[in-house]
Scaffold this motif. Structure first.
Motif, PDB file in Angstrom:
ATOM      1  N   GLY A 192      19.082 -33.518  54.763  1.00  0.00           N
ATOM      2  CA  GLY A 192      19.601 -33.152  53.455  1.00  0.00           C
ATOM      3  C   GLY A 192      19.490 -31.687  53.120  1.00  0.00           C
ATOM      4  O   GLY A 192      20.050 -31.243  52.114  1.00  0.00           O
ATOM      5  N   ASP A 215      20.880 -29.161  54.563  1.00  0.00           N
ATOM      6  CA  ASP A 215      22.190 -28.514  54.639  1.00  0.00           C
ATOM      7  C   ASP A 215      22.991 -28.731  53.364  1.00  0.00           C
ATOM      8  O   ASP A 215      23.568 -27.790  52.804  1.00  0.00           O
ATOM      9  CB  ASP A 215      22.959 -28.995  55.863  1.00  0.00           C
ATOM     10  N   ALA A 216      23.008 -29.960  52.855  1.00  0.00           N
ATOM     11  CA  ALA A 216      23.771 -30.255  51.637  1.00  0.00           C
ATOM     12  C   ALA A 216      23.194 -29.514  50.438  1.00  0.00           C
ATOM     13  O   ALA A 216      23.944 -28.977  49.602  1.00  0.00           O
ATOM     14  CB  ALA A 216      23.786 -31.761  51.380  1.00  0.00           C
ATOM     15  N   ASP A 247      24.065 -25.804  50.775  1.00  0.00           N
ATOM     16  CA  ASP A 247      25.495 -25.607  50.510  1.00  0.00           C
ATOM     17  C   ASP A 247      25.782 -25.676  49.015  1.00  0.00           C
ATOM     18  O   ASP A 247      26.628 -24.927  48.496  1.00  0.00           O
ATOM     19  CB  ASP A 247      26.315 -26.661  51.249  1.00  0.00           C
TER      20      ASP A 247
END
Length: 439
Positions: free
Chosen positions: A35, A37-38, A41
């Motif tokens: 999670g 990366d999300a 981002d």
């Protein structure tokens, strides 16, 4: 009102939402939890002018071995921070950029200097730490002590409930021989945040060094089902359990763990772990007198050849040589060793001549030339630490020397090596080998 990171350092973002997502993303990155990366981002989307978010995203790509993406992200962060960053943030991004560009000596110097000014900036303080950190891959023979020294230098800047610092401080002490102290610190950190793959990993290492393999197996068996297979350390933590089962003689269990969690075809782990964990597990399995099921060597070798096509990694290359030697690619091992010797001669292989020597030692062992293997490895036994990694990972090369000595009739030298190991880490395997030597 100033927006702060999790450890009270100011963030230059103007967005509360970006700061919130950044804090979450860094927590997930530091705990090797899915999670990150999300979350990062989302931080980038909330404030495109906040440089630390793409910098952290670059670090995450680098951890995963996605180097093209890492370089693109850190380049974006470098451009942003020049326009919209504080002094700390510019130093933070510049240090990460050096590490991602492969300029490791400069990155290490920059990270240590940054830590002097901002010790609680843990994404940078963490760069020299760990089995694959800048200290481990510096070629230093005393990198275990260097990690402890760094942690103790800055311990006063962290509260007693900082789960990240406790984890890495504990791991560092356990690797450096203070196993009980390291275990206690790592267990405190893990108790504070159980959704922390680095935490269970640190405790597993401490248990390994304490000779408590079955306890580590139980810990991992109870914890791993809650850690998604997309987690970068899923396969590696399972590898620890497989080693424990193998060491106590449960080959069926060890192979089941390897097949379900560790081998490259089932794991989403980091390439460096996939190659080295596969090579070292299969080597141990065979060296300890068990048959390697058909196809496992070939599958690991095929993945490794694609993941690391060129020589140049002090930790990976000896494992690559093991895979090549298992497949009877003798010329491949010689080419790898020759390429590594050229890097040593050019001064670009920090770990030095121990790396090509380990490759040639692995080939001699695979060919049954145990006397030759011992001649190669024995003079450099104290230098293996220079390749980096952890004690648990490097112990395979000590096993290789030990078995080479035993099989070439050097019983006195083998017993002396076992005596030294007994003072460091008791194990049922060593007890069995000692009994064989006494027979």
């Amino acid at each position: 009102m100033a927006r702060l990171d999790r450890r009270g350092l100011p963030l230059s973002t103007t967005s509360d939402l970006a700061a919130e997502h950044y804090r979450e993303g860094v927590d997930l990155l530091l705990s090797a939890w899915p999670g990150a990366d999300a979350a990062l981002d989302a931080a980038i989307a909330a404030d495109p002018d906040f440089a630390l978010a793409p910098a952290a995203r670059a670090r995450l790509h680098a951890i995963r071995g996605e180097m093209d993406a890492a370089r693109a992200r850190i380049a974006a962060a470098t451009g942003i921070v020049a326009r919209h960053g504080t002094e700390r943030e510019r130093s933070h991004v510049a240090t990460l950029a050096l590490a991602i560009q492969g300029r490791s000596p400069e990155a290490l110097r920059a990270a240590l200097a940054h830590a002097e000014a901002w010790p609680r900036d843990v994404l940078i303080l963490g760069l020299p730490l760990g089995a694959f950190g800048l200290f481990a891959f510096s070629g230093m023979a005393d990198h275990d002590q260097a990690r402890v020294d760094l942690c103790e230098r800055h311990a006063g800047h962290f509260p007693d409930d900082d789960w990240w610092f406790l984890t890495y401080r504990g791991w560092s002490h356990a690797e450096n021989g203070a196993v009980a102290q390291g275990r206690a610190l790592a267990e405190r950190g893990f108790a504070l945040r159980r959704e922390n793959a680095n935490g269970v990993h640190a405790v597993s290492h401490a248990l390994y060094e304490a000779g408590a393999g079955e306890e580590a197996e139980r810990l991992i068996a109870g914890w791993l089902p809650g850690y998604g297979r997309s987690g970068p350390l899923h396969g590696h933590i399972a590898w620890h359990a497989a080693l424990g089962a193998l060491e106590r003689g449960d080959t069926e269990r060890a192979l089941a763990i390897y097949g379900e969690h560790v081998q490259p075809s089932v794991s989403a782990g980091m390439p460096i772990n996939l190659v080295t964990d596969s090579a070292s597990f299969l080597w141990r399995l065979q060296a300890y007198g068990h048959a390697v099921p058909q196809g496992l060597w070939q599958a690991a070798a095929s993945y490794a050849a694609a993941a690391f096509p060129k020589a140049g990694s002090a930790f990976v290359d000896p494992h690559m040589a093991i895979l090549q030697a298992a497949g009877a690619d003798h010329d491949g091992v010689e080419r790898r060793a020759a390429a590594l010797e050229a890097l040593v001669e050019a001064g670009t292989m920090a770990a030095g001549p121990v790396v090509p020597a380990l490759c040639r030692g692995a080939l001699a062992f695979a060919n049954g030339n145990h006397a030759g293997c011992a001649r190669i490895l024995e003079p450099l036994a104290g230098e293996v630490v220079r390749i980096g990694g952890s004690g648990a990972q490097r112990e395979m090369f000590e096993d290789m020397l030990l078995l080479a000595l035993m099989r070439s009739g050097e019983a006195a030298k083998a017993r002396a090596l076992l005596d030294r190991r007994l003072h460091r880490r008791p194990s049922p395997r060593d007890a069995a080998w000692r009994a064989r030597l006494a027979a």
